[in-house]
Write an enzyme that holds these catalytic residues in place. Structure first.
Site, PDB file in Angstrom:
ATOM      1  N   HIS A 102       0.842  -1.190   0.000  1.00  0.00           N
ATOM      2  CA  HIS A 102       0.000   0.000   0.000  1.00  0.00           C
ATOM      3  C   HIS A 102       0.883   1.249   0.000  1.00  0.00           C
ATOM      4  O   HIS A 102       2.042   1.211   0.419  1.00  0.00           O
ATOM      5  CB  HIS A 102      -0.908   0.001   1.225  1.00  0.00           C
ATOM      6  CG  HIS A 102      -1.922  -1.107   1.226  1.00  0.00           C
ATOM      7  ND1 HIS A 102      -3.241  -0.902   1.550  1.00  0.00           N
ATOM      8  CD2 HIS A 102      -1.824  -2.431   0.935  1.00  0.00           C
ATOM      9  CE1 HIS A 102      -3.908  -2.045   1.465  1.00  0.00           C
ATOM     10  NE2 HIS A 102      -3.049  -2.990   1.099  1.00  0.00           N
ATOM     11  N   GLU A 104       0.872   3.989   1.771  1.00  0.00           N
ATOM     12  CA  GLU A 104       1.358   4.421   3.081  1.00  0.00           C
ATOM     13  C   GLU A 104       2.505   3.533   3.560  1.00  0.00           C
ATOM     14  O   GLU A 104       3.490   4.022   4.114  1.00  0.00           O
ATOM     15  CB  GLU A 104       0.215   4.392   4.111  1.00  0.00           C
ATOM     16  CG  GLU A 104      -0.899   5.393   3.816  1.00  0.00           C
ATOM     17  CD  GLU A 104      -2.016   4.792   2.958  1.00  0.00           C
ATOM     18  OE1 GLU A 104      -3.162   5.205   3.137  1.00  0.00           O
ATOM     19  OE2 GLU A 104      -1.730   3.907   2.116  1.00  0.00           O
ATOM     20  N   CYS A 129      -6.799   2.913   4.341  1.00  0.00           N
ATOM     21  CA  CYS A 129      -7.644   1.766   4.673  1.00  0.00           C
ATOM     22  C   CYS A 129      -7.282   1.264   6.075  1.00  0.00           C
ATOM     23  O   CYS A 129      -6.296   1.693   6.677  1.00  0.00           O
ATOM     24  CB  CYS A 129      -7.466   0.654   3.639  1.00  0.00           C
ATOM     25  SG  CYS A 129      -5.838  -0.116   3.672  1.00  0.00           S
ATOM     26  N   CYS A 132      -3.723  -0.038   6.488  1.00  0.00           N
ATOM     27  CA  CYS A 132      -2.670   0.970   6.621  1.00  0.00           C
ATOM     28  C   CYS A 132      -2.724   1.686   7.967  1.00  0.00           C
ATOM     29  O   CYS A 132      -1.691   2.052   8.528  1.00  0.00           O
ATOM     30  CB  CYS A 132      -2.774   1.982   5.478  1.00  0.00           C
ATOM     31  SG  CYS A 132      -2.293   1.277   3.889  1.00  0.00           S
TER      32      CYS A 132
END
Length: 298
Positions: A102, A104, A129, A132
């Site tokens: 992801h 992040e 999300c 994360c």
């Protein structure tokens, strides 16, 4: 300027284009802004740090490897040192979705691998999300880290993750980004040594299954990655993905990996071997080896 930045660059405000072009044109630009770069960009554009980071998100998102979703997410982690680090989502064809990185995670890991020891804020172009949010909760910044999104007031991780479950609930004092050295003896050839050094700095306080990866690309450069474990287990980031983040941010195609080494503990609770081999094979790398280090050296 690397070609992947061209479309996003052309859509930036004129003042920001003029200010950042010299940085993007530099052959050694690898998705990192130094404190003096940030200060100059603020001065030339009149933007404060939060606004500037938001304006730069399209450049970070240009680094995405979205081969499955075709959905680019960009993130910028801002270290207490004043350095800023780009990150973007990464997906790998012919591998399970669990191997996905992801944005992040990318920006945070990028900062960690560059030597950043604490983050003050993270800016991302879409709402983080749950995966994360949990990954960020492993950081030594805790729930106080600031999160900035387009069109929203800056909030903290605590606002996005109330009643959070984290390391303290498992009586773990070690936090991600805090420097560690597990004391493994560095031996072997240069690539093995790099992988063992990465394992020495990995974050695995729950399983003690320390591991690191070293990749040599077609250009001859070496990229290393460390395992980043998480209190909730599933958001843990494998060491290969960490190395791929650094490789991607260094503008090197992932399909140019020529040789790879995984270093991990002998007889450990967990092994990265099968997943690492499978993902490397999907990327076209067959020259892969395992180096074992003894837990007794910790």
């Amino acid at each position: 300027m690397h070609s992947r930045f061209l479309t996003a660059f052309s859509a930036l405000p004129a003042a920001l284009q003029a200010a950042i072009q010299p940085l993007l044109d530099a052959p050694d630009f690898h998705g990192v802004l130094r404190p003096q770069d940030v200060a100059q960009l603020k001065q030339l554009t009149g933007l404060d740090e939060d606004a500037l980071a938001l304006e730069l998100l399209p450049l970070a998102a240009s680094c995405a490897v979205a081969t499955v979703s075709h959905f680019n997410v960009g993130a910028i982690s801002r270290g207490v040192s004043g350095h800023w680090y780009f990150g973007a989502n990464m997906e790998f064809l012919h591998t399970p979705l669990q191997q996905t990185v992801h944005a992040e995670q990318s920006a945070i890991t990028h900062a960690w691998l560059r030597g950043e020891e604490k983050l003050a804020a993270i800016t991302v172009n879409y709402t983080p999300c749950g995966h994360c949010r949990q990954f960020m909760n492993e950081l030594n910044s805790g729930t106080a880290i600031r999160i900035s999104l387009p069109g929203r007031a800056v909030s903290t991780l605590g606002d996005y993750l109330p009643d959070a479950f984290g390391p303290a609930d498992l009586n773990i004092t070690e936090r991600l980004l805090s420097p560690v050295d597990h004391g493994f003896a560095v031996a072997g050839d240069a690539l093995q040594q790099a992988a063992i050094a990465a394992a020495n700095n990995s974050h695995a306080p729950y399983s003690q299954s320390y591991s690191g990866v070293a990749l040599r690309s077609q250009s001859g450069k070496v990229f290393t990655g460390r395992y980043a474990e998480n209190a909730a287990f599933n958001p843990s980031l494998p060491p290969l993905q960490a190395a791929l983040i650094l490789m991607n941010m260094s503008n090197e195609a992932l399909e140019t990996i020529q040789q790879a080494v995984l270093a991990e503990c002998q007889d450990s609770t967990l092994s990265q071997l099968d997943a690492t081999r499978a993902t490397l094979k999907a990327l076209g790398c067959e020259d892969f080896s395992l180096t074992l280090v003894s837990k007794t050296s910790v």
